[in-house]
Design an enzyme around this catalytic site. Structure first.
Site, mmCIF file in Angstrom:
data_model
loop_
_atom_site.group_PDB
_atom_site.id
_atom_site.type_symbol
_atom_site.label_atom_id
_atom_site.label_comp_id
_atom_site.label_asym_id
_atom_site.label_seq_id
_atom_site.Cartn_x
_atom_site.Cartn_y
_atom_site.Cartn_z
ATOM 1 N N ASP A 59 10.814 38.395 -50.521
ATOM 2 C CA ASP A 59 9.751 37.918 -51.409
ATOM 3 C C ASP A 59 9.720 38.653 -52.753
ATOM 4 O O ASP A 59 10.203 39.777 -52.874
ATOM 5 C CB ASP A 59 8.390 38.111 -50.730
ATOM 6 C CG ASP A 59 8.092 36.997 -49.736
ATOM 7 O OD1 ASP A 59 9.035 36.307 -49.325
ATOM 8 O OD2 ASP A 59 6.913 36.833 -49.372
ATOM 9 N N ASP A 60 9.090 38.000 -53.704
ATOM 10 C CA ASP A 60 8.698 38.585 -55.002
ATOM 11 C C ASP A 60 9.859 38.744 -55.983
ATOM 12 O O ASP A 60 9.706 39.383 -57.010
ATOM 13 C CB ASP A 60 8.015 39.966 -54.865
ATOM 14 C CG ASP A 60 6.895 39.986 -53.851
ATOM 15 O OD1 ASP A 60 6.345 38.917 -53.551
ATOM 16 O OD2 ASP A 60 6.569 41.080 -53.361
ATOM 17 N N HIS A 91 7.246 31.172 -54.743
ATOM 18 C CA HIS A 91 6.266 32.201 -54.364
ATOM 19 C C HIS A 91 5.308 32.461 -55.530
ATOM 20 O O HIS A 91 4.894 33.582 -55.749
ATOM 21 C CB HIS A 91 7.024 33.467 -53.952
ATOM 22 C CG HIS A 91 6.193 34.525 -53.270
ATOM 23 N ND1 HIS A 91 5.358 34.253 -52.210
ATOM 24 C CD2 HIS A 91 6.079 35.862 -53.486
ATOM 25 C CE1 HIS A 91 4.773 35.391 -51.817
ATOM 26 N NE2 HIS A 91 5.191 36.371 -52.583
ATOM 27 N N HIS A 144 2.092 35.776 -58.904
ATOM 28 C CA HIS A 144 1.550 36.370 -57.679
ATOM 29 C C HIS A 144 0.031 36.556 -57.634
ATOM 30 O O HIS A 144 -0.469 37.575 -57.140
ATOM 31 C CB HIS A 144 2.241 37.728 -57.421
ATOM 32 C CG HIS A 144 2.465 38.018 -55.966
ATOM 33 N ND1 HIS A 144 1.516 38.655 -55.176
ATOM 34 C CD2 HIS A 144 3.513 37.778 -55.156
ATOM 35 C CE1 HIS A 144 1.995 38.794 -53.954
ATOM 36 N NE2 HIS A 144 3.203 38.262 -53.900
ATOM 37 N N TYR A 167 0.778 36.772 -50.856
ATOM 38 C CA TYR A 167 0.070 37.477 -49.768
ATOM 39 C C TYR A 167 -0.032 36.618 -48.495
ATOM 40 O O TYR A 167 -0.740 36.973 -47.567
ATOM 41 C CB TYR A 167 -1.344 37.907 -50.201
ATOM 42 C CG TYR A 167 -1.386 38.582 -51.551
ATOM 43 C CD1 TYR A 167 -0.976 39.908 -51.697
ATOM 44 C CD2 TYR A 167 -1.785 37.879 -52.689
ATOM 45 C CE1 TYR A 167 -0.978 40.515 -52.951
ATOM 46 C CE2 TYR A 167 -1.799 38.487 -53.949
ATOM 47 C CZ TYR A 167 -1.392 39.801 -54.069
ATOM 48 O OH TYR A 167 -1.396 40.395 -55.305
ATOM 49 N N HIS A 182 11.666 42.495 -48.770
ATOM 50 C CA HIS A 182 11.574 42.456 -50.233
ATOM 51 C C HIS A 182 12.854 43.001 -50.851
ATOM 52 O O HIS A 182 13.288 44.102 -50.483
ATOM 53 C CB HIS A 182 10.374 43.280 -50.702
ATOM 54 C CG HIS A 182 9.067 42.786 -50.157
ATOM 55 N ND1 HIS A 182 8.584 43.184 -48.932
ATOM 56 C CD2 HIS A 182 8.169 41.899 -50.657
ATOM 57 C CE1 HIS A 182 7.432 42.566 -48.702
ATOM 58 N NE2 HIS A 182 7.150 41.774 -49.731
HETATM 59 ZN ZN LIG Z 1 4.627 38.403 -52.461
#
Ligand SMILES: [Zn+2]
Length: 237
Positions: free
Chosen positions: A43-44, A93, A97, A134, A187
């Site tokens: 993610d991210d 995503h 965020h 999240y 991540h």
């Molecule tokens: Zn995230």
């Protein structure tokens, strides 16, 4: 639920073998109802260490899924292009965020759309799955995901890499929660995750896992746009 699964099983049984099966394919497709699959999801990103991670995945012939943040797609488009070219899956995503359950509808839509646009620009494809920041969603988020034609995919367990930032702890946690058709949250901005990936992949493969994209793992769920998987506790629709 059980009747849906039963229908799915019947469909699988009745599907005739494709005519081209007689030819020798380069690589047999993985059927996650027959073999042990797991989906590592990052993610991210694309994070700072995405290039190293992609090298490792290529070396061990493993596929992964990247739930990308539009702002980093914009700053690191080459990684996204490479992810797609090398057979990984890219998901949406958000752009920056925010917690979607605390956002206005217009903000959520723009966060999703801007990320779709950046990924399209970088790699020529549009994500088909949404992972809200999240893992937070509500009915408004679900409705908007449906408008975009996207199911929402969360995770079955986390590596807790962002918390421990320790190679051994990340490997231990991931192996402890690994399960058939599991979806693991990781991540690619955590250096220790990327550093420990060669040994983690080897161990998972030794345990019989096939490392596949998240779409392979959720195929049997037949998710509709706006659906969420796994369904969080207390989720009602
Ligand atoms: Zn995230």
């Amino acid at each position: 639920m059980s009747s849906l699964l039963a229908i799915a099983a019947v469909c699988v049984t009745l599907t005739p073998a494709p005519a081209f099966a007689a030819q020798t394919p380069k690589k047999a497709p993985v059927d996650c109802e027959q073999v042990k699959c797991i989906a590592l999801t990052f993610d991210d990103g694309p994070g700072k260490y995405a290039g190293t991670l992609l090298d490792t995945l290529k070396k061990y012939d493993a596929k992964a899924t990247f739930f990308l943040e539009g702002q980093y797609v914009k700053s690191r488009p080459a990684y996204v292009k490479r992810m797609v070219a090398e057979g990984h899956e890219v998901g949406n995503h958000s752009y920056s965020h925010p917690d979607f359950t605390k956002s206005e509808a217009a903000t959520i839509k723009s966060e999703i759309q801007k990320t779709q646009d950046e990924v399209k620009k970088a790699a020529g494809v549009e994500p088909k799955l949404l992972r809200p920041p999240y893992g937070m969603a509500d009915l408004q988020v679900s409705d908007i995901a449906a408008e975009f034609g996207m199911p929402m995919v969360l995770w079955t367990a986390g590596s807790e890499d962002w918390k421990t930032k320790d190679v051994k702890a990340i490997q231990k946690q991931t192996l402890a929660v690994a399960q058939q058709n599991g979806i693991i949250l990781m991540h690619d901005w955590v250096k220790q995750t990327v550093d420990g990936m060669p040994s983690l992949i080897k161990t998972l493969k030794n345990k019989g896992y096939h490392l596949v994209t998240v779409s392979e793992v959720i195929k049997k769920e037949n998710l509709e746009p706006g659906d969420i998987y796994p369904v969080p506790a207390g989720w009602e629709k």
